[in-house]
Design an enzyme around this catalytic site. Structure first.
Site, PDB file in Angstrom:
ATOM      1  N   ASP A  36       0.839  -1.199   0.000  1.00 37.84           N
ATOM      2  CA  ASP A  36       0.000   0.000   0.000  1.00 37.84           C
ATOM      3  C   ASP A  36       0.875   1.251   0.000  1.00 37.84           C
ATOM      4  O   ASP A  36       1.576   1.506   0.969  1.00 37.84           O
ATOM      5  CB  ASP A  36      -0.887   0.027   1.251  1.00 37.84           C
ATOM      6  N   HIS A  67      -0.468  -0.794  -4.746  1.00 38.13           N
ATOM      7  CA  HIS A  67      -1.726  -0.039  -4.749  1.00 38.13           C
ATOM      8  C   HIS A  67      -1.370   1.415  -4.456  1.00 38.13           C
ATOM      9  O   HIS A  67      -1.048   1.765  -3.322  1.00 38.13           O
ATOM     10  CB  HIS A  67      -2.674  -0.608  -3.691  1.00 38.13           C
ATOM     11  N   GLY A 146      -6.935  -2.132   9.529  1.00 36.32           N
ATOM     12  CA  GLY A 146      -7.685  -2.388  10.752  1.00 36.32           C
ATOM     13  C   GLY A 146      -9.017  -1.669  10.879  1.00 36.32           C
ATOM     14  O   GLY A 146      -9.578  -1.599  11.976  1.00 36.32           O
ATOM     15  N   ASP A 172     -10.910  -4.790  -0.707  1.00 32.81           N
ATOM     16  CA  ASP A 172      -9.779  -4.346   0.106  1.00 32.81           C
ATOM     17  C   ASP A 172     -10.235  -3.512   1.289  1.00 32.81           C
ATOM     18  O   ASP A 172     -10.736  -2.410   1.116  1.00 32.81           O
ATOM     19  CB  ASP A 172      -8.878  -3.509  -0.817  1.00 32.81           C
ATOM     20  N   SER A 195      -4.790  -6.947   8.495  1.00 31.59           N
ATOM     21  CA  SER A 195      -4.788  -7.303   9.921  1.00 31.59           C
ATOM     22  C   SER A 195      -5.299  -8.714  10.163  1.00 31.59           C
ATOM     23  O   SER A 195      -4.884  -9.355  11.135  1.00 31.59           O
ATOM     24  CB  SER A 195      -5.608  -6.287  10.719  1.00 31.59           C
TER      25      SER A 195
HETATM   26  C1  DX5 Z   1      -6.193   0.654   3.414  1.00 32.47           C
HETATM   27  C2  DX5 Z   1      -5.407  -0.270   2.549  1.00 32.47           C
HETATM   28  C3  DX5 Z   1      -5.729  -1.713   2.791  1.00 32.47           C
HETATM   29  C4  DX5 Z   1      -5.397  -2.162   4.190  1.00 32.47           C
HETATM   30  C5  DX5 Z   1      -6.178  -3.413   4.502  1.00 32.47           C
HETATM   31  O1  DX5 Z   1      -6.147   1.912   2.896  1.00 32.47           O
HETATM   32  O2  DX5 Z   1      -5.620   0.025   1.196  1.00 32.47           O
HETATM   33  O3  DX5 Z   1      -5.031  -2.538   1.883  1.00 32.47           O
HETATM   34  O4  DX5 Z   1      -4.051  -2.407   4.296  1.00 32.47           O
HETATM   35  O5  DX5 Z   1      -6.010  -3.707   5.831  1.00 32.47           O
HETATM   36  P1  DX5 Z   1      -7.126  -4.470   6.666  1.00 32.47           P
HETATM   37  O6  DX5 Z   1      -7.272  -5.818   6.003  1.00 32.47           O
HETATM   38  O7  DX5 Z   1      -6.507  -4.545   8.020  1.00 32.47           O
HETATM   39  O8  DX5 Z   1      -8.366  -3.681   6.615  1.00 32.47           O
END
Ligand code: DX5
Length: 216
Positions: A36, A67, A146, A172, A195
């Site tokens: 990310d 991303h 998270g 996502d 997470s």
């Molecule tokens: C948030 C990111 C996600 C995040 C996902 O802006 O783009 O990829 O890392 O994390 P969880 O699965 O913990 O929501």
């Protein structure tokens, strides 16, 4: 139904043990690794640059998706592909010249994905769909790991699936053993998990297994 892909996001990994954590995810059956990239402008957080993609590249042979939650993503495409990213995702809200940006990603030899924020209508994707390999439907407001899964996302995923029957649909944000069956039921084929994998109390392998078992 095709095998659902799981893509751990290293945003939730222990940065001090990044290579080790990536190897754990690969050994636990991850299909890709997500990095990310946040610039503190498009989203209110600062994370990783190409150097981190290089470190992940050294640790695994798995495909890597970068991303880009950044303004003017076109400025950074080459650096992330050179660093080892095999899929570049840009935000539909981040660039006025999305068609040119997608073409540039392809010319660099990478796959092209477009991510869409929760409040952005999927109709904004209609014209670019024929040129891309993947749509990433953000199921949280981007910027932090998270966060709580936005429940109405399933309805949006279903509408996108109807609009693009063959498209790879990634989701996502807030994906875990409870929400994974909901999004897959709506038409998602790729699950990003931060997470619920790297932050799972029983470890990476158990986190991956919990999601896989929830899909059985
Ligand atoms: C948030 C990111 C996600 C995040 C996902 O802006 O783009 O990829 O890392 O994390 P969880 O699965 O913990 O929501």
């Amino acid at each position: 139904m095709n095998r659902i892909e799981i893509v751990p996001s290293v945003l939730a990994a222990d940065a001090g043990r990044l290579a080790e954590q990536v190897k754990e995810a690969e050994a636990a059956g991850a299909d890709r690794i997500q990095v990310d990239v946040m610039d503190g402008h498009f989203v209110p957080n600062l994370t990783f640059g190409p150097l981190v993609v290089e470190a992940v590249r050294r640790a695994t042979k798995l495909p890597i998706e970068a991303h880009l939650m950044v303004e003017r993503p076109e400025l950074f495409l080459e650096a992330f592909v050179k660093a080892g990213a095999t899929l570049i995702e840009v935000q539909v809200e981040a660039t006025p010249s999305l068609y040119r940006t997608v073409q540039s990603i392809k010319e660099l030899g990478a796959k092209a994905g477009v991510a869409i924020n929760p409040a952005t209508p999927i109709e904004d994707l209609r014209e670019i769909l024929p040129y891309i390999d993947l749509v990433n439907v953000m199921t949280v407001e981007p910027g932090f790991g998270g966060q709580k899964f936005i429940a109405r996302s399933t309805e949006k995923i279903s509408r996108l699936r109807a609009m693009a029957p063959a498209m790879e649909i990634e989701v996502d944000g807030g994906i875990d053993a409870r929400t994974a069956p909901l999004v897959v039921g709506a038409g998602a084929t790729v699950l990003v998990a931060g997470s619920s994998v790297f932050g799972f109390k029983l470890g990476v392998a158990a986190g991956m297994k919990a999601i896989r078992q929830a899909l059985e």
